[in-house]
Design an enzyme around this catalytic site. Sequence first.
Site, PDB file in Angstrom:
ATOM      1  N   LYS A   1      -6.421   7.056  11.169  1.00 33.26           N
ATOM      2  CA  LYS A   1      -7.688   7.030  11.556  1.00 33.26           C
ATOM      3  C   LYS A   1      -7.852   6.620  13.193  1.00 33.26           C
ATOM      4  CE  LYS A   1      -9.166   4.151   7.680  1.00 33.26           C
ATOM      5  NZ  LYS A   1      -9.795   2.818   7.130  1.00 33.26           N
TER       6      LYS A   1
ATOM      7  N   ASP B   1      -4.488   2.500  11.499  1.00 35.35           N
ATOM      8  CA  ASP B   1      -5.609   2.104  11.537  1.00 35.35           C
ATOM      9  C   ASP B   1      -5.918   1.817  12.988  1.00 35.35           C
ATOM     10  OD1 ASP B   1      -8.471   1.855  10.897  1.00 35.35           O
ATOM     11  OD2 ASP B   1      -7.801  -0.366  10.220  1.00 35.35           O
TER      12      ASP B   1
ATOM     13  N   ARG C   1      -5.368   0.662  -6.750  1.00 34.38           N
ATOM     14  CA  ARG C   1      -4.128   1.144  -6.547  1.00 34.38           C
ATOM     15  C   ARG C   1      -3.402   2.326  -7.447  1.00 34.38           C
ATOM     16  NH1 ARG C   1      -1.894  -1.925  -2.416  1.00 34.38           N
ATOM     17  NH2 ARG C   1      -2.480  -4.413  -2.824  1.00 34.38           N
TER      18      ARG C   1
ATOM     19  N   GLY D   1       0.896  -1.248  -0.110  1.00 31.20           N
ATOM     20  CA  GLY D   1       0.045   0.137  -0.097  1.00 31.20           C
ATOM     21  C   GLY D   1       0.950   1.107   0.096  1.00 31.20           C
TER      22      GLY D   1
ATOM     23  N   ASP E   1       1.143   3.204   4.755  1.00 35.38           N
ATOM     24  CA  ASP E   1       0.197   3.893   4.303  1.00 35.38           C
ATOM     25  C   ASP E   1      -0.964   4.467   5.256  1.00 35.38           C
ATOM     26  OD1 ASP E   1      -0.897   1.307   5.127  1.00 35.38           O
ATOM     27  OD2 ASP E   1      -1.473   0.734   2.684  1.00 35.38           O
TER      28      ASP E   1
ATOM     29  N   PHE F   1     -13.284   3.482   4.543  1.00 35.37           N
ATOM     30  CA  PHE F   1     -12.442   2.700   3.783  1.00 35.37           C
ATOM     31  C   PHE F   1     -11.966   3.442   2.569  1.00 35.37           C
ATOM     32  CE2 PHE F   1     -10.682  -0.496   1.383  1.00 35.37           C
ATOM     33  CZ  PHE F   1      -9.743  -1.358   2.219  1.00 35.37           C
ATOM     34  N   VAL F   2     -10.678   3.596   2.462  1.00 36.59           N
ATOM     35  CA  VAL F   2     -10.094   4.496   1.306  1.00 36.59           C
ATOM     36  C   VAL F   2      -9.326   3.546   0.318  1.00 36.59           C
ATOM     37  CG1 VAL F   2     -10.177   6.653   2.625  1.00 36.59           C
ATOM     38  CG2 VAL F   2      -8.169   5.221   2.829  1.00 36.59           C
TER      39      VAL F   2
HETATM   40  P1  5GP Z   1      -3.816  -1.585  11.511  1.00 38.31           P
HETATM   41  O1  5GP Z   1      -2.812  -2.966  11.682  1.00 38.31           O
HETATM   42  O2  5GP Z   1      -3.351  -0.158  11.753  1.00 38.31           O
HETATM   43  O3  5GP Z   1      -5.207  -1.915  11.776  1.00 38.31           O
HETATM   44  O4  5GP Z   1      -3.932  -1.790  10.000  1.00 38.31           O
HETATM   45  C1  5GP Z   1      -3.175  -1.007   9.072  1.00 38.31           C
HETATM   46  C2  5GP Z   1      -3.142  -1.422   7.629  1.00 38.31           C
HETATM   47  O5  5GP Z   1      -4.389  -1.853   7.096  1.00 38.31           O
HETATM   48  C3  5GP Z   1      -2.757  -0.365   6.752  1.00 38.31           C
HETATM   49  O6  5GP Z   1      -1.319  -0.459   6.553  1.00 38.31           O
HETATM   50  C4  5GP Z   1      -3.360  -0.786   5.558  1.00 38.31           C
HETATM   51  O7  5GP Z   1      -2.568  -2.043   4.818  1.00 38.31           O
HETATM   52  C5  5GP Z   1      -4.729  -1.355   6.132  1.00 38.31           C
HETATM   53  N1  5GP Z   1      -5.685  -0.536   6.195  1.00 38.31           N
HETATM   54  C6  5GP Z   1      -6.316  -0.072   7.172  1.00 38.31           C
HETATM   55  N2  5GP Z   1      -7.589   0.837   6.658  1.00 38.31           N
HETATM   56  C7  5GP Z   1      -7.405   0.853   5.223  1.00 38.31           C
HETATM   57  C8  5GP Z   1      -8.145   1.639   4.429  1.00 38.31           C
HETATM   58  O8  5GP Z   1      -9.172   2.207   4.481  1.00 38.31           O
HETATM   59  N3  5GP Z   1      -7.912   1.173   3.085  1.00 38.31           N
HETATM   60  C9  5GP Z   1      -7.264   0.278   2.567  1.00 38.31           C
HETATM   61  N4  5GP Z   1      -7.060  -0.054   1.339  1.00 38.31           N
HETATM   62  N5  5GP Z   1      -6.300  -0.259   3.548  1.00 38.31           N
HETATM   63  C10 5GP Z   1      -6.596  -0.151   4.845  1.00 38.31           C
HETATM   64 MG    MG Z   2      -0.410  -1.983   4.946  1.00 34.81          MG
END
Ligand code: 5GP
Ligand code: MG
Length: 178
Positions: free
Chosen positions: A133, A105, A167, A41, A102, A154-155
Amino acid sequence: MYTLSPMPLKTAEAIGARVQELGQAISVEYDFDMVISVLTGSFVFTADLCRAFAQGEKNTQREIRFIKASSYGNSTVSSGELKVSGMESLDLKEKKILLVDDILDTGRTLLALVGMIKSQGAAEVRSCVLLDKPSRRQVHMEADYCGFEIDDLFVVGYGLDYSDKYRLLPDIWTLKNS
Ligand code: 5GP
Ligand code: MG
């Protein structure tokens, strides 16, 4: 069926301006030795960010490495299970690392990656994410540098996918379940 929002959440122009600011701020504040970019990403963000760093002798000596982290599979909700590859083979001893991802979350991915980098002997780790986020956080983790804070949406686009599509879009869009 998923459809794109009628307007981008962040235009390519807005992203470009913010990435320039980030590159300049990091150049002033953090004398890092190596960029570690989290695929897939962050590939577009990483490329733009690297070109925004201040030029000079220091920048010629920096290294870049790519690791792969995935927890999503083909869903818009994290499976919670993190798979990381490519980290074990990196020589990080005494190096100052800039970790580029990227999206921050739940925070689980970045927290785990920072822990791994430290355990491999890095002198310092700072993280830089394009999007944050904050309302989604499940663990205590903040990025040192962040492009934009966004709501719980979700983006896709600018490197970000849904099921490996979207992408290549230059803007960032929200994806709606319709
Ligand atoms: P975390 O471990 O912080 O929950 O997740 C982070 C990863 O989830 C990011 O690096 C990304 O790859 C994916 N992710 C989280 N939110 C989104 C979103 O809104 N869109 C996309 N495409 N990937 C997301
Ligand atoms: Mg990622």
